[in-house]
Design a protein around this motif. Structure first.
Motif, short mmCIF file in Angstrom:
data_model
loop_
_atom_site.label_atom_id
_atom_site.label_comp_id
_atom_site.label_asym_id
_atom_site.label_seq_id
_atom_site.Cartn_x
_atom_site.Cartn_y
_atom_site.Cartn_z
N GLN A 1 0.84 -1.21 0.00
CA GLN A 1 0.00 0.00 0.00
C GLN A 1 0.87 1.25 0.00
N PHE B 1 1.09 3.99 -3.07
CA PHE B 1 0.82 5.40 -2.81
C PHE B 1 2.00 6.26 -3.27
N ALA C 1 -1.44 15.46 -0.89
CA ALA C 1 -1.66 14.02 -1.08
C ALA C 1 -1.22 13.23 0.15
N PHE C 2 -0.06 13.57 0.70
CA PHE C 2 0.41 12.87 1.89
C PHE C 2 -0.51 13.13 3.09
N ASP D 1 -3.69 14.01 3.02
CA ASP D 1 -4.98 13.36 2.75
C ASP D 1 -4.91 11.86 2.95
N ASN D 2 -3.71 11.29 2.92
CA ASN D 2 -3.53 9.85 3.09
C ASN D 2 -3.05 9.52 4.51
N GLY D 3 -3.32 10.39 5.46
CA GLY D 3 -3.00 10.09 6.85
C GLY D 3 -1.68 10.62 7.34
N ASP E 1 4.62 10.31 6.89
CA ASP E 1 3.49 9.64 6.24
C ASP E 1 2.81 8.69 7.22
N ARG E 2 1.73 8.09 6.80
CA ARG E 2 0.95 7.26 7.73
C ARG E 2 1.67 5.99 8.16
#
Length: 160
Positions: free
Chosen positions: A16, A20, A93-94, A96-98, A109-110
């Motif tokens: 994942q 991403f 984008a980062f 919005d992806n947690g 990042d997440r």
């Protein structure tokens, strides 16, 4: 000539993460995924994955092999951008992806990996032989979360 590859150990969800990263960073691609067919210290056959990919022109390998050491600020990936629109797109984008924003253009990042989303010109401005110009840019940058090229350029030209 040896090939240099940055290696990232993920406890889980490496696929994942790589999907991403490749979708957000221009000129990136997934090269291949291998499932380790033998028993490893991390688990039975098939429990460990190796994913090869490129981000821009940089080679990476992601290993999904269960928990070991978490990512920390000692290693980060610097993404040098040519425009504010590119910084904004990647940064958003980062988040919005947690992802979580940090100071000076850094974010986590997440999966816990640290990134620096910065304008390509920042390094040139900070290395300028005019130490006062470089100092102004550095001071402005240190007060930012997401980096703003126009504000950095104003500081560089002393148009504050």
């Amino acid at each position: 000539m040896p090939k240099i590859v940055s290696h990232l150990w993920f406890a889980k969800d490496a696929g994942q993460a790589v999907d991403f990263y490749v979708s957000v960073i221009p000129n990136s691609a997934l090269s291949g995924t291998t499932t380790v067919p033998a028993e490893t210290p991390s688990g039975p056959p098939g429990s460990v994955k190796v994913i090869e990919f490129t981000l821009g022109d940089q080679n990476f390998m992601a290993l999904e092999a269960g928990p070991l050491d978490p990512f920390n600020h000692a290693f980060s990936i610097l993404v040098e951008c040519d425009s504010q629109a590119e910084i904004d797109r990647i940064w958003d984008a980062f988040l919005d992806n947690g992802g979580e924003p940090e100071q000076c253009g850094w974010l986590k990042d997440r999966w816990g990996l640290s990134w620096q989303i910065a304008p390509r010109v920042l390094g040139e401005m900070m290395a300028d032989p005019d130490h006062e110009r470089a100092k102004r840019v550095t001071e402005v940058m240190l007060g930012m979360v997401k980096l703003d090229i126009a504000a950095l350029e104003r500081a560089f030209r002393s148009e504050n």
